[in-house]
Design an enzyme around this catalytic site. Structure first.
Site, PDB file in Angstrom:
ATOM      1  N   VAL A 113      38.272  52.019  43.180  1.00 51.32           N
ATOM      2  CA  VAL A 113      37.363  51.663  43.592  1.00 51.32           C
ATOM      3  C   VAL A 113      38.028  50.575  44.420  1.00 51.32           C
ATOM      4  CG1 VAL A 113      35.924  50.244  42.520  1.00 51.32           C
ATOM      5  CG2 VAL A 113      36.312  52.371  41.828  1.00 51.32           C
ATOM      6  N   ASP A 114      37.373  50.126  45.613  1.00 49.30           N
ATOM      7  CA  ASP A 114      37.861  49.312  46.008  1.00 49.30           C
ATOM      8  C   ASP A 114      37.549  48.050  46.503  1.00 49.30           C
ATOM      9  OD1 ASP A 114      35.838  49.718  48.140  1.00 49.30           O
ATOM     10  OD2 ASP A 114      36.491  50.841  49.556  1.00 49.30           O
ATOM     11  N   SER A 115      37.922  47.411  47.466  1.00 50.94           N
ATOM     12  CA  SER A 115      37.751  46.255  46.932  1.00 50.94           C
ATOM     13  C   SER A 115      35.688  45.582  47.106  1.00 50.94           C
ATOM     14  CB  SER A 115      38.361  44.506  48.098  1.00 50.94           C
ATOM     15  OG  SER A 115      37.873  45.646  49.530  1.00 50.94           O
TER      16      SER A 115
END
Lengths: 143, 143, 143, 143
Positions: free
Chosen positions: D19-21
């Site tokens: 999961v990214d920012s």
């Protein structure tokens, strides 16, 4: 008269951990190289994701990606990721990519991504954001 | 009287893209398996990172990690990630990991991680958060 | 008389996809940065993994790794990965790492890895391989 | 008469580190989920990459991939990766993918990959390998 072409190139050294048991770069890693290309493009033409988020409150998720793999990359190779902005009237940002092996200039991959604009509530921006229109004017894509 | 031992196990199928050109899992991926172990532990004992963030406003970054690699994992293998909570009085969460290859029960790796608590301003929580004290009581680690 | 210190530095631009939902680099990615450090070291001092494999028939798997995380790295940061060869008499190669944020020279992480030598049958080399002894002489670590 | 449809489904728990920012799965990770889908397919229909390599001396690199992202996946989600074999007369293996979020059955992504056959010298196999013809017969795709 032709539109201006906006292009940038990122130089990416292949990491050992990106190479799979066939001793070639695992195909999924190319999307990372495309992202490095977008970064290089953003740096060259003033399209900065952090700034767009902070100043415009917009994020730009990728909604499509594709890649054609023409020739393998190996550990020790350096990839030259050429990224070109593909202009359109839609409220999207589209890039095309060509990856070359640096040592022999061999074409390694072709690809494309599309991004849209979402505001902080996650709502799709159907109209091209003002900052992008201004950016296009600044770079000769719009009068 | 001995303290209670809190343990959980995650079953992780090795992905093709995790195997490097030596045909073994690249050493850096083990930290992903440890994370899957923590997830399994959280599921088994009610320690949920999303919930801790949403209810307590705390995040739990990893401040140290270590791994000893005893035997390689290969594509096709399934890893059994055994994770044990190591209790202490500090405002930290510490886990130890043992990874076994499922097919022959061979020990593959040993490891450890430590996490601390930061509030939403990024400030380190020097006192053990109340929710953790209550969690410890609930699981017999504290009276 | 002190032994010579062998050090090299790799400059690593943080990739967007390496940053997690806490908006900091996910802790597991530091092992990739260590690997970039080893590559830079190998380039600077003539210790090339492909060559070692092709000429000596030896591979050098990592048998232990550790990392202490001191300060977060974020998207947009550049990491300076300083790697130092830690000499010993064992048939191992040990490196220590210090990662600094380029913008403010802040220490970001400390780490260590150890590698051993396996031949093509996967057998551990208990004696220091000749090529490594020669390499040590060449670099003033052995008379 | 319609050809038989060959489909399989892999269940993939989203990893925190994917999961990214933006708090959504980084788009590049979907190619890993597709790969898990292919694995599940291979398991269900007896198309095993290791076996193909060992018995036929053939590897099957991906030569094209594409993905359309319809809805985000988040940490805590489970993805159902539905993979369908798309038959053709070419010496290729083509799959289409549909990813659904398990909790609400929402379509998350659509995709496609194509693989070819290379022998141990890296030569492209222009004729459909015998083992694939037999596999097709066994599964009702060929008489």
């Amino acid at each position: 008269m032709n539109k201006k072409t906006l292009k940038a190139t990122a130089k990416v050294k292949i990491r050992f951990n990106e190479v799979d048991s066939l001793r070639i770069v695992w195909h999924g890693h190319y999307l990372k190289y495309f992202e490095e290309g977008r970064e290089a493009f953003g740096g060259a033409y003033g399209l900065n994701y952090l700034e767009i988020y902070e100043k415009q409150g917009l994020v730009m998720p990728v909604i499509s990606s594709s890649c054609q793999y023409k020739s393998p990359l190996r550990y020790g190779d350096t990839a030259m990721v050429e990224v070109e902005y593909i202009d359109s009237e839609a409220s999207k940002v589209k890039f095309q990519y060509k990856i070359f092996r640096e040592s022999d200039n061999q074409l390694v991959a072709l690809g494309e991504t599309e991004q849209v604009f979402l505001n902080e509530n996650g709502e799709l921006q159907l109209n091209v954001p003002d900052f992008l229109l201004e950016w296009k004017k600044r770079h000769g894509l719009l009068k």
